[in-house]
Write an enzyme that holds these catalytic residues in place. Structure first.
Site, PDB file in Angstrom:
ATOM      1  CB  ALA A   1     -37.021 -67.265  24.242  1.00  0.00           C
ATOM      2  N   GLY A   2     -34.883 -67.469  26.621  1.00  0.00           N
ATOM      3  CA  GLY A   2     -34.506 -67.975  27.951  1.00  0.00           C
ATOM      4  C   GLY A   2     -34.264 -66.836  28.932  1.00  0.00           C
TER       5      GLY A   2
ATOM      6  CD  GLU B   1     -32.048 -78.066  29.245  1.00  0.00           C
ATOM      7  OE1 GLU B   1     -30.824 -78.028  29.014  1.00  0.00           O
ATOM      8  OE2 GLU B   1     -32.511 -78.304  30.372  1.00  0.00           O
TER       9      GLU B   1
ATOM     10  N   GLY C   1     -34.977 -73.661  23.664  1.00  0.00           N
ATOM     11  CA  GLY C   1     -35.103 -72.640  22.635  1.00  0.00           C
ATOM     12  C   GLY C   1     -33.956 -71.653  22.707  1.00  0.00           C
ATOM     13  CB  SER C   2     -33.581 -68.380  21.102  1.00  0.00           C
ATOM     14  OG  SER C   2     -34.731 -67.758  21.621  1.00  0.00           O
ATOM     15  CB  ALA C   3     -29.514 -67.406  24.510  1.00  0.00           C
TER      16      ALA C   3
ATOM     17  CB  CYS D   1     -28.526 -76.091  20.763  1.00  0.00           C
ATOM     18  SG  CYS D   1     -28.708 -77.752  21.405  1.00  0.00           S
TER      19      CYS D   1
HETATM   20  N1  LIG Z   1     -29.826 -76.502  24.623  1.00  0.00           N
HETATM   21  C1  LIG Z   1     -30.663 -77.265  23.945  1.00  0.00           C
HETATM   22  O1  LIG Z   1     -30.957 -78.401  24.347  1.00  0.00           O
HETATM   23  C2  LIG Z   1     -31.263 -76.807  22.656  1.00  0.00           C
HETATM   24  C3  LIG Z   1     -31.385 -75.456  22.340  1.00  0.00           C
HETATM   25  N2  LIG Z   1     -31.981 -75.069  21.160  1.00  0.00           N
HETATM   26  C4  LIG Z   1     -31.997 -73.653  20.781  1.00  0.00           C
HETATM   27  O2  LIG Z   1     -33.280 -73.307  20.284  1.00  0.00           O
HETATM   28  C5  LIG Z   1     -33.172 -72.292  19.295  1.00  0.00           C
HETATM   29  C6  LIG Z   1     -33.926 -72.713  18.055  1.00  0.00           C
HETATM   30  O3  LIG Z   1     -35.262 -72.949  18.359  1.00  0.00           O
HETATM   31  P1  LIG Z   1     -36.412 -71.829  18.193  1.00  0.00           P
HETATM   32  O4  LIG Z   1     -37.675 -72.591  18.000  1.00  0.00           O
HETATM   33  O5  LIG Z   1     -35.993 -70.828  17.185  1.00  0.00           O
HETATM   34  O6  LIG Z   1     -36.394 -71.122  19.626  1.00  0.00           O
HETATM   35  P2  LIG Z   1     -37.359 -69.954  20.169  1.00  0.00           P
HETATM   36  O7  LIG Z   1     -36.759 -69.472  21.439  1.00  0.00           O
HETATM   37  O8  LIG Z   1     -37.659 -68.954  19.125  1.00  0.00           O
HETATM   38  O9  LIG Z   1     -38.758 -70.707  20.460  1.00  0.00           O
HETATM   39  C7  LIG Z   1     -38.850 -71.844  21.274  1.00  0.00           C
HETATM   40  C8  LIG Z   1     -40.260 -71.956  21.814  1.00  0.00           C
HETATM   41  O10 LIG Z   1     -40.527 -70.907  22.732  1.00  0.00           O
HETATM   42  C9  LIG Z   1     -41.649 -70.135  22.303  1.00  0.00           C
HETATM   43  N3  LIG Z   1     -41.327 -68.734  22.624  1.00  0.00           N
HETATM   44  C10 LIG Z   1     -40.295 -68.019  22.131  1.00  0.00           C
HETATM   45  N4  LIG Z   1     -40.278 -66.796  22.689  1.00  0.00           N
HETATM   46  C11 LIG Z   1     -41.328 -66.741  23.546  1.00  0.00           C
HETATM   47  C12 LIG Z   1     -41.861 -65.740  24.416  1.00  0.00           C
HETATM   48  N5  LIG Z   1     -41.290 -64.540  24.515  1.00  0.00           N
HETATM   49  N6  LIG Z   1     -42.941 -66.049  25.167  1.00  0.00           N
HETATM   50  C13 LIG Z   1     -43.499 -67.270  25.083  1.00  0.00           C
HETATM   51  N7  LIG Z   1     -43.066 -68.256  24.269  1.00  0.00           N
HETATM   52  C14 LIG Z   1     -41.998 -67.998  23.506  1.00  0.00           C
HETATM   53  C15 LIG Z   1     -41.774 -70.411  20.823  1.00  0.00           C
HETATM   54  O11 LIG Z   1     -43.091 -70.202  20.383  1.00  0.00           O
HETATM   55  C16 LIG Z   1     -41.330 -71.854  20.733  1.00  0.00           C
HETATM   56  O12 LIG Z   1     -42.370 -72.745  21.088  1.00  0.00           O
HETATM   57  C17 LIG Z   1     -31.693 -72.127  19.034  1.00  0.00           C
HETATM   58  O13 LIG Z   1     -31.233 -70.996  19.730  1.00  0.00           O
HETATM   59  C18 LIG Z   1     -31.098 -73.389  19.618  1.00  0.00           C
HETATM   60  O14 LIG Z   1     -29.752 -73.246  20.000  1.00  0.00           O
HETATM   61  C19 LIG Z   1     -32.492 -75.991  20.298  1.00  0.00           C
HETATM   62  C20 LIG Z   1     -32.401 -77.323  20.577  1.00  0.00           C
HETATM   63  C21 LIG Z   1     -31.725 -77.832  21.733  1.00  0.00           C
HETATM   64  O1  LIG Z   2     -31.788 -84.883  24.929  1.00  0.00           O
HETATM   65  C1  LIG Z   2     -31.066 -85.849  24.650  1.00  0.00           C
HETATM   66  O2  LIG Z   2     -31.452 -87.014  24.671  1.00  0.00           O
HETATM   67  C2  LIG Z   2     -29.634 -85.576  24.282  1.00  0.00           C
HETATM   68  C3  LIG Z   2     -29.449 -84.249  23.632  1.00  0.00           C
HETATM   69  C4  LIG Z   2     -29.492 -84.338  22.130  1.00  0.00           C
HETATM   70  O3  LIG Z   2     -30.059 -85.242  21.566  1.00  0.00           O
HETATM   71  N1  LIG Z   2     -28.863 -83.395  21.459  1.00  0.00           N
HETATM   72  C5  LIG Z   2     -28.800 -83.390  20.032  1.00  0.00           C
HETATM   73  C6  LIG Z   2     -29.639 -82.329  19.445  1.00  0.00           C
HETATM   74  C7  LIG Z   2     -29.812 -81.084  20.258  1.00  0.00           C
HETATM   75  C8  LIG Z   2     -29.740 -79.860  19.386  1.00  0.00           C
HETATM   76  O4  LIG Z   2     -28.624 -79.539  19.006  1.00  0.00           O
HETATM   77  O5  LIG Z   2     -30.728 -79.243  19.038  1.00  0.00           O
HETATM   78  C9  LIG Z   2     -27.365 -83.251  19.585  1.00  0.00           C
HETATM   79  O6  LIG Z   2     -26.498 -82.973  20.406  1.00  0.00           O
HETATM   80  O7  LIG Z   2     -27.085 -83.456  18.405  1.00  0.00           O
END
Ligand SMILES: NC(=O)C1=CN([C@@H]2O[C@H](COP(=O)(O)OP(=O)(O)OC[C@H]3O[C@@H](n4cnc5c(N)ncnc54)[C@H](O)[C@@H]3O)[C@@H](O)[C@H]2O)C=CC1
Ligand SMILES: O=C(O)CCC(=O)N[C@@H](CCC(=O)O)C(=O)O
Length: 479
Positions: free
Chosen positions: A212-213, A231, A208-210, A269
């Protein structure tokens, strides 16, 4: 007891896709207790049986692949070709996770003079998985499959924006014969997530988002026993450099830029957010070609014909936030080559991609989770690498160049977990690690390396009898 109701919507139309109750803290606590009870039996189930359940789950996904692809597309807004791609990745994840576990977390025996050294891997226990909305199937699946294979019990909270896909995944696991309680679904938003994270869990696997991380890093500071895999997002650079004059086809370059920046409407992401180009004619030609291609991209609803390249953003709120972020950058002095344009006669979730020239400006080092690409022009390749690395994130980076020497510098000097050459920044492989540096993660990459955070290694020196120890003291004892 009062239940908060949860609804998800088709982003293109606003129609309700799913509705149901969000899990209240008491229900979350009960699910954690059930997971704890189920974990011991699952952990001691022979690996061959756990593998059989994983393969049955793959079969369940295959059986319903068309319905699942349609559901993913309907709930996220991504075109059907992308929904199908996501399901293919989910299916592929099963064999990749089995291979990864054998490669990185299997039992290994080495003969020694006294007997053998044995390396085993044990599951952590109860793992919570919080999923994002942009890949509501593939990304949580990338935590859940390896966690279950390792013998953990899992509590899965899908994004509150994509509960239907989460429910479909849980149903597929149950139909595959996963024992009850080993995977539990808890639906809800941040409050439900917060209750899960506060419960007695052994690990949090988060995509999820940085923001929340960073929050989870802080709240787990006093609970070091909880394994945390983060992630997170990125502010990914893509450098285009024509080292050898004329070696690059500008149309090819523009298509690669578009695939990096605008695929999934910029909601990956791994999307390129910053395009770094040389000053001069070549850089001008790249910008012009990207802008022209951007004008030709077909936008539409997930099931529309002819097939759209990209769909809407997930919600009107997400579109409004992206507009506000673009407005802020323009107010700082950015030159809009293309603005983030709402589409006439469409819901406010539809936006045509933005291309902004931010050369010489200090703009926020934020991930804009939308189709927004910021261009920076630089004088030389040293400045290009410096600009690429000028971010607190470090997820993906790319170089487009025919010059091998430039690539050899770029791959060494780039600060990112995915560094590509002449390929889009998007489209990562499950056969490789996937994770980032800086604010993009916590050095626990996912994909092929997910096996590492799903189990801990136990080293044993084993002898059949306690022999040889007395001899080792010989000559060093008093009478
Ligand atoms: N590095 C990676 O593999 C990936 C990273 N992302 C990142 O995810 C983000 C997009 O996804 P979103 O759903 O908007 O992320 P988000 O951080 O808003 O939510 C992700 C999950 O965490 C939960 N959550 C969020 N804040 C929380 C808190 N304070 N306490 C408990 N649970 C909480 C949400 O309900 C959701 O299930 C982007 O920043 C994107 O870059 C997305 C896909 C892949
Ligand atoms: O988890 C894997 O198997 C590889 C990571 C992956 O599939 N990444 C995708 C989507 C991730 C995202 O950007 O949300 C990608 O790089 O396109």
């Amino acid at each position: 007891m009062m239940h908060a109701m949860l609804q998800s919507f088709d982003p293109a139309t606003g129609e309700v896709v799913w509705e149901g109750p969000a899990a209240m803290p008491e229900a979350v606590a009960r699910a954690v207790d059930t997971a704890r009870l189920s974990h011991a039996a699952w952990a001691s189930t022979p690996l061959a049986q756990r593998l059989a359940v994983a393969r049955a789950y793959r079969g369940e996904l295959e059986k319903r692949s068309d319905d699942l692809a349609r559901l993913i597309s309907r709930e996220t807004g991504k075109p059907l070709w992308e929904g199908r791609g996501e399901v293919a990745s989910m299916i592929g994840k099963v064999d990749l996770s089995i291979a990864a576990q054998a490669d990185r977390a299997s039992e290994k025996h080495t003969a020694t003079t006294f007997g053998e050294a044995v390396l085993r891997h044990h599951p952590h226990g109860v793992m919570a998985v919080l999923g994002p909305y942009n890949f509501p199937g593939h990304l949580p699946n990338g935590h859940i499959v390896p966690a279950l294979l390792a013998g953990n019990a899992v509590l899965f909270k899908p994004s509150e924006l994509t509960p239907a896909v989460g429910e479909a995944m849980a149903q597929a696991s149950s139909d595959a014969g996963l024992p009850e309680g080993v995977l539990s679904l808890v639906q809800g938003g941040k409050e439900t997530g917060a209750a899960l994270v506060a419960a007695d869990i052994d690990g949090l696997l988060f995509t999820g988002s940085a923001t929340a991380g960073a929050h989870f890093r802080r709240i787990f500071a006093d609970r070091p026993k909880v394994i945390l895999a983060l992630e997170l997002g990125g502010n990914n650079p893509l450098v285009v450099w024509d080292g050898a004059e004329g070696a690059l086809d500008v149309e090819e370059v523009a298509a690669l830029v578009v695939q990096s920046a605008y695929v999934t409407s910029g909601q990956r992401c791994s999307c390129a957010r910053r395009l770094i180009l040389p000053r001069g004619r070549f850089g001008n030609a790249v910008i012009e070609a990207v802008a022209m291609l951007r004008d030709r991209l077909r936008l539409g609803a997930w099931d529309e014909e002819p097939t759209p390249y990209m769909g809407p953003l997930i919600s009107p709120e997400a579109a409004a936030r992206a507009q506000q972020q673009v407005g802020q950058i323009v107010a700082l002095g950015a030159k809009p080559i293309r603005l983030l344009e709402p589409l006439a006669d469409r819901r406010a979730t539809f936006v045509a991609p933005a291309l902004l020239d931010v050369t010489g400006l200090t703009v926020p080092d934020e991930e804009i989770f939308a189709p927004v690409l910021q261009v920076t022009r630089v004088a030389d390749f040293d400045s290009a690498i410096a600009a690429a690395n000028a971010t607190r994130f470090g997820l993906a980076a790319g170089l487009v160049s025919a010059d091998l020497a430039l690539w050899q510098r770029f791959v060494v000097e780039s600060r990112a977990g995915v560094v590509n050459r002449n390929r889009p920044t998007t489209g990562a492989s499950g056969a490789m690690p996937f994770g980032g540096l800086g604010d993009s993660g916590n050095h626990r990459p996912s994909a092929f390396y997910a096996a590492d955070y799903c189990a801990y290694p136990v080293a044993s020196f084993e002898a059949a009898l306690p022999t040889g120890n007395r001899d080792s003291l010989a000559g060093m004892l008093t009478a």
